[in-house]
Design a protein around this motif. Structure first.
Motif, PDB file in Angstrom:
ATOM      1  N   TYR A   3       0.839  -1.189   0.000  1.00 34.35           N
ATOM      2  CA  TYR A   3       0.000   0.000   0.000  1.00 34.35           C
ATOM      3  C   TYR A   3       0.880   1.246   0.000  1.00 34.35           C
ATOM      4  O   TYR A   3       1.956   1.274   0.600  1.00 34.35           O
ATOM      5  N   GLY A   8      -2.762   5.497   0.167  1.00 27.70           N
ATOM      6  CA  GLY A   8      -3.422   4.251   0.533  1.00 27.70           C
ATOM      7  C   GLY A   8      -3.745   3.316  -0.616  1.00 27.70           C
ATOM      8  O   GLY A   8      -4.357   2.277  -0.414  1.00 27.70           O
ATOM      9  N   SER A   9      -3.334   3.662  -1.847  1.00 24.22           N
ATOM     10  CA  SER A   9      -3.609   2.799  -3.001  1.00 24.22           C
ATOM     11  C   SER A   9      -2.949   1.433  -2.818  1.00 24.22           C
ATOM     12  O   SER A   9      -1.870   1.322  -2.259  1.00 24.22           O
ATOM     13  N   GLU A  10      -3.622   0.404  -3.327  1.00 21.58           N
ATOM     14  CA  GLU A  10      -3.149  -0.974  -3.185  1.00 21.58           C
ATOM     15  C   GLU A  10      -2.397  -1.399  -4.445  1.00 21.58           C
ATOM     16  O   GLU A  10      -2.819  -1.096  -5.559  1.00 21.58           O
ATOM     17  N   PRO A  40      -6.561   0.116   3.391  1.00 21.57           N
ATOM     18  CA  PRO A  40      -7.897   0.158   2.791  1.00 21.57           C
ATOM     19  C   PRO A  40      -8.735  -1.042   3.237  1.00 21.57           C
ATOM     20  O   PRO A  40      -8.236  -2.152   3.348  1.00 21.57           O
ATOM     21  N   ASP A  44     -10.612   3.245  10.224  1.00 22.73           N
ATOM     22  CA  ASP A  44      -9.590   4.180  10.678  1.00 22.73           C
ATOM     23  C   ASP A  44      -9.849   4.484  12.147  1.00 22.73           C
ATOM     24  O   ASP A  44     -10.891   5.025  12.501  1.00 22.73           O
TER      25      ASP A  44
END
Length: 147
Positions: A3, A8-10, A40, A44
């Protein structure tokens, strides 16, 4: 899976860099949790606290931009909606709260205090310049028109 620490992109394990955040570190989910960032799909659980206030949205955006450049998680929260609040509550609160992750509070407070001092100095300088310009224009009356 890896990530991006910034957005936060995978990504697949073979990818070395985030396509949206050049230079950002790609880490596994456990590393993100250790750094108090939820991967993700997970809730949170970070706690945000007030680091500063602003009287207008432009200053609030300036503060948020500064903190984002320093990679401090931040969001802006409006405190009140109008002058009616003063009439109904009797208190005059700043318009905007600058909220940061609890673990970043000390650093954010220092950065924002320095930024506020710079903005205040600039505002004082601008006010003096405006007063000088006003005095200069008052001294030169426009030509009178004869009919």
């Amino acid at each position: 899976m890896k990530y991006c620490m910034q957005c936060g992109s995978e990504y697949q394990d073979g990818v070395k860099e985030c396509a949206d955040c050049p230079g950002s570190t790609l880490v596994d989910a456990e590393t993100m949790r250790q750094r108090n960032v939820a991967p993700p799909g997970e809730g949170d659980t970070r706690k945000f606290v007030r680091a500063a206030t602003a009287d207008d949205p432009f200053t609030a955006e300036d503060y948020a931009r500064l903190l984002q450049l320093e990679r401090i998680p931040v969001f802006i929260r409006p405190r009140r909606t109008g002058t009616v609040d003063v009439l109904t509550t009797g208190t005059l609160e700043p318009w905007w709260e600058i909220m940061v992750g609890e673990e970043f509070l000390e650093r954010a407070t220092q950065l924002l205090a320095r930024e506020k001092a710079e903005l205040d100095a600039t505002a004082e300088e601008a006010a003096r310049a405006a007063e000088e310009e006003e005095r200069e224009t008052e001294g030169s009356a426009p030509p009178s028109s004869s009919l």
